[in-house]
Motif scaffolding. Structure first.
Motif, PDB file in Angstrom:
ATOM      1  N   SER A   8       0.825  -1.204   0.000  1.00  0.00           N
ATOM      2  CA  SER A   8       0.000   0.000   0.000  1.00  0.00           C
ATOM      3  C   SER A   8       0.860   1.255   0.000  1.00  0.00           C
ATOM      4  O   SER A   8       2.077   1.199   0.172  1.00  0.00           O
ATOM      5  CB  SER A   8      -0.923   0.015   1.224  1.00  0.00           C
ATOM      6  N   THR A   9       0.168   2.378  -0.175  1.00  0.00           N
ATOM      7  CA  THR A   9       0.806   3.699  -0.139  1.00  0.00           C
ATOM      8  C   THR A   9      -0.036   4.602   0.747  1.00  0.00           C
ATOM      9  O   THR A   9      -1.258   4.670   0.586  1.00  0.00           O
ATOM     10  CB  THR A   9       0.872   4.301  -1.556  1.00  0.00           C
ATOM     11  N   ASN A  10       0.615   5.281   1.692  1.00  0.00           N
ATOM     12  CA  ASN A  10      -0.053   6.286   2.524  1.00  0.00           C
ATOM     13  C   ASN A  10       0.399   7.664   2.050  1.00  0.00           C
ATOM     14  O   ASN A  10       1.599   7.902   1.902  1.00  0.00           O
ATOM     15  CB  ASN A  10       0.321   6.131   3.998  1.00  0.00           C
ATOM     16  N   THR A  11      -0.558   8.556   1.833  1.00  0.00           N
ATOM     17  CA  THR A  11      -0.262   9.929   1.435  1.00  0.00           C
ATOM     18  C   THR A  11      -1.052  10.848   2.348  1.00  0.00           C
ATOM     19  O   THR A  11      -2.240  10.641   2.572  1.00  0.00           O
ATOM     20  CB  THR A  11      -0.672  10.177  -0.030  1.00  0.00           C
TER      21      THR A  11
ATOM     22  N   LYS B 168      -4.962   5.986   2.419  1.00  0.00           N
ATOM     23  CA  LYS B 168      -4.236   4.729   2.264  1.00  0.00           C
ATOM     24  C   LYS B 168      -4.808   4.026   1.049  1.00  0.00           C
ATOM     25  O   LYS B 168      -6.009   3.750   0.998  1.00  0.00           O
ATOM     26  CB  LYS B 168      -4.371   3.851   3.507  1.00  0.00           C
ATOM     27  N   GLU B 169      -3.947   3.774   0.079  1.00  0.00           N
ATOM     28  CA  GLU B 169      -4.353   3.099  -1.152  1.00  0.00           C
ATOM     29  C   GLU B 169      -3.662   1.745  -1.220  1.00  0.00           C
ATOM     30  O   GLU B 169      -2.429   1.669  -1.261  1.00  0.00           O
ATOM     31  CB  GLU B 169      -3.982   3.932  -2.372  1.00  0.00           C
ATOM     32  N   PHE B 170      -4.461   0.677  -1.228  1.00  0.00           N
ATOM     33  CA  PHE B 170      -3.920  -0.671  -1.337  1.00  0.00           C
ATOM     34  C   PHE B 170      -3.723  -1.034  -2.797  1.00  0.00           C
ATOM     35  O   PHE B 170      -4.527  -0.640  -3.657  1.00  0.00           O
ATOM     36  CB  PHE B 170      -4.877  -1.687  -0.688  1.00  0.00           C
ATOM     37  N   ASP B 171      -2.669  -1.808  -3.074  1.00  0.00           N
ATOM     38  CA  ASP B 171      -2.454  -2.306  -4.431  1.00  0.00           C
ATOM     39  C   ASP B 171      -3.572  -3.270  -4.825  1.00  0.00           C
ATOM     40  O   ASP B 171      -3.985  -3.312  -5.976  1.00  0.00           O
ATOM     41  CB  ASP B 171      -1.096  -3.004  -4.548  1.00  0.00           C
TER      42      ASP B 171
END
Length: 179
Positions: free
Chosen positions: A70-73, A98-101
């Motif tokens: 994932s990516t947290n921005t 939070k965006e999960f793949d």
């Protein structure tokens, strides 16, 4: 009048449990590497007060359970001050995503805040009030954890080599999504 700060960090989380469950090391699916960057722009409002705009970006790559990658921005605005010899602090508010793949886990938005305020009523006595809300990596079957925390610390220097610290903390964690 202005200031720009860059920050970077990298870390690894590895569980060393010897316990095997279904032939796998317990928690091995929660081992991950993360890489994070923080950019903060400050603008002077007064001699000891600055407005701030902050951007944070962190990627999480799991060793065996790549479905949790994932990516947290986060984007935050706030103020930082050192107004008097007795009071200083920083307050940031904004939004974290939070965006999960893995599309099945979906994405999560969270109102994010951080505040740390220090008050020194006496040169030998300090109070620190901290509060915050953020998204953490999940565990115990959750894909992520929404964490809200509050604390109040009091440190008192009784003698040169004798001090005490009293703390009161409250934390609420909501475990979200199956992971």
């Amino acid at each position: 009048r202005g200031q720009f700060e860059l920050g970077a960090r990298a870390s690894q989380l590895r569980f060393q449990n010897a316990l095997l469950v279904a032939g796998k090391r317990l928690n091995s699916e929660r081992d991950y590497d993360d890489l994070g960057f923080t950019d903060t722009l400050y603008a002077a409002l007064a001699p000891k007060t600055k407005a701030l705009l902050e951007a944070r970006h962190t990627t999480y790559e799991y060793v065996s359970n790549t479905g949790l990658d994932s990516t947290n921005t986060a984007v935050l605005v706030g103020v930082k001050w050192d107004a008097t010899a007795k009071t200083s602090g920083a307050i940031r508010v904004g939004n974290e995503t939070k965006e999960f793949d893995a599309a099945a886990l979906g994405d999560r938005d969270n109102a994010m805040w951080e505040a740390n305020i220090t008050w020194n009523p006496l040169s030998y006595s300090t109070f620190v009030l901290s509060t915050g809300s953020k998204l953490d990596e999940g565990n115990n079957g959750a894909a992520l954890i929404e964490t809200r925390s509050n604390s109040l610390d009091w440190t008192h220097q009784w003698l040169e080599r004798l001090s005490s610290k009293a703390s009161l903390s409250l934390m609420n964690q909501d475990y979200l999504g199956a992971g």
